[in-house]
Design a protein around this motif. Structure first.
Motif, PDB file in Angstrom:
ATOM      1  N   UNK A   1       0.883  -1.097  -0.111  1.00  0.00           N
ATOM      2  CA  UNK A   1      -0.059  -0.044   0.078  1.00  0.00           C
ATOM      3  C   UNK A   1       1.005   1.249  -0.051  1.00  0.00           C
ATOM      4  N   UNK A   2       2.115   1.183   0.723  1.00  0.00           N
ATOM      5  CA  UNK A   2       2.826   2.176   0.824  1.00  0.00           C
ATOM      6  C   UNK A   2       3.671   2.731  -0.470  1.00  0.00           C
ATOM      7  N   UNK A   3       3.742   1.965  -1.163  1.00  0.00           N
ATOM      8  CA  UNK A   3       4.220   2.056  -2.703  1.00  0.00           C
ATOM      9  C   UNK A   3       3.401   3.149  -3.462  1.00  0.00           C
ATOM     10  N   UNK A   4       1.953   2.885  -3.460  1.00  0.00           N
ATOM     11  CA  UNK A   4       1.045   3.841  -4.071  1.00  0.00           C
ATOM     12  C   UNK A   4       1.198   5.043  -3.292  1.00  0.00           C
ATOM     13  N   UNK A   5       1.083   5.146  -1.860  1.00  0.00           N
ATOM     14  CA  UNK A   5       1.185   6.303  -1.131  1.00  0.00           C
ATOM     15  C   UNK A   5       2.469   7.195  -1.486  1.00  0.00           C
ATOM     16  N   UNK A   6       3.655   6.548  -1.644  1.00  0.00           N
ATOM     17  CA  UNK A   6       4.753   7.488  -1.772  1.00  0.00           C
ATOM     18  C   UNK A   6       4.975   7.779  -3.235  1.00  0.00           C
TER      19      UNK A   6
END
Length: 275
Positions: free
Chosen positions: A197-202
């Motif tokens: 999920x964090x890949x999309x966030x950053x």
């Protein structure tokens, strides 16, 4: 081990070193790491008389691994809850990579009343993803590749990622197996769902409006050979929005410069804080 519990019930781990009466410096880490990435800086600044705090982002490190809310708004809100729970004032925010996005979104959502200065180090703002409005960004295929590598075999992917992260594929570099091992260990502590999920966030979060709210002294520090967050669409674009920011470029430096250029970085950050 110190933790706060956020409004949605997530337990966030944090370290809090040095005098509780001293000016606080909060460090926000990059993906897929943890607060441990800042240990050398925390020791350095605590020895200089500062209170130093670093947390594990939700679903990273020793914080709870959650299924939902692994996004930049929530990361910023978690940081706000940590700052408010500890009742911090006159704080200095230091964010590396994804942590730079977290710090930037914090200013955008919560303002700067409790903040004295901000430092963005190899940070992802304003926007990493290439779009029509952001032609200098990276294509979505780059981030799809990160997702696939993390999902298919994140242990191997994290080991391989250390090569461009620390510039170990460049002539004259001195690879450190210890730094590689530390990166891998921190990454493997986190939860797979939250890291994906964090890949999309950053990569897909647009921080342009958040940067417009910056009203405190700001340091933007970046390596011009950063292979993870290329300088053109990040630091150079950020200082066009935050016009009062101080831009410091490390010639030939990599994304992991807080470690590969540790002494220089610590000295430069100290100068900025004391100035």
């Amino acid at each position: 081990m110190a933790r706060i519990t956020t409004q949605d019930g997530t337990r966030i781990f944090y370290k809090d070193w040095g005098s509780k009466e001293a000016q606080p410096i909060l460090f926000s880490h990059g993906w897929p790491l943890s607060a441990d990435a800042w240990d050398a800086q925390m020791l350095f600044f605590a020895d200089k008389g500062y209170r130093v705090i670093a947390h594990d982002r939700r679903s990273h490190g020793r914080s709870d691994q959650v299924w939902d809310n692994n996004n930049m708004d929530q990361y910023a809100d978690d940081l706000a809850e940590l700052i408010e729970t500890l009742d911090l004032h006159d704080a200095i925010l230091v964010g590396h990579s994804t942590g730079g996005g977290e710090v930037t979104r914090y200013i955008g959502r919560h303002g700067s009343a409790r903040i004295a200065k901000v430092a963005l180090i190899g940070a992802v703002p304003p926007l990493m993803l290439r779009t029509e409005a952001n032609p200098g960004g990276l294509p979505i295929e780059v981030f799809d590749g990160i997702r696939k590598g993390t999902y298919d075999n994140r242990s191997q992917f994290f080991q391989d990622l250390t090569t461009p992260f620390y510039g170990y594929n460049r002539a004259g570099s001195t690879p450190s197996q210890g730094i590689r091992d530390s990166f891998w260990l921190q990454g493997m502590m986190g939860g797979l769902k939250g890291q994906l999920d964090s890949i999309r966030a950053f990569s897909e979060s647009d921080f342009s409006e958040d940067l417009k709210r910056f009203d405190k002294p700001t340091l933007v520090l970046h390596g011009d050979d950063d292979q993870i967050v290329p300088i053109g669409a990040s630091a150079l674009a950020t200082v066009r929005i935050v016009r009062h920011a101080i831009l410091k470029i490390y010639e030939g430096a990599d994304h992991g410069l807080t470690q590969t250029h540790q002494d220089r970085f610590n000295a430069d950050l100290l100068d900025f804080i004391r100035d």
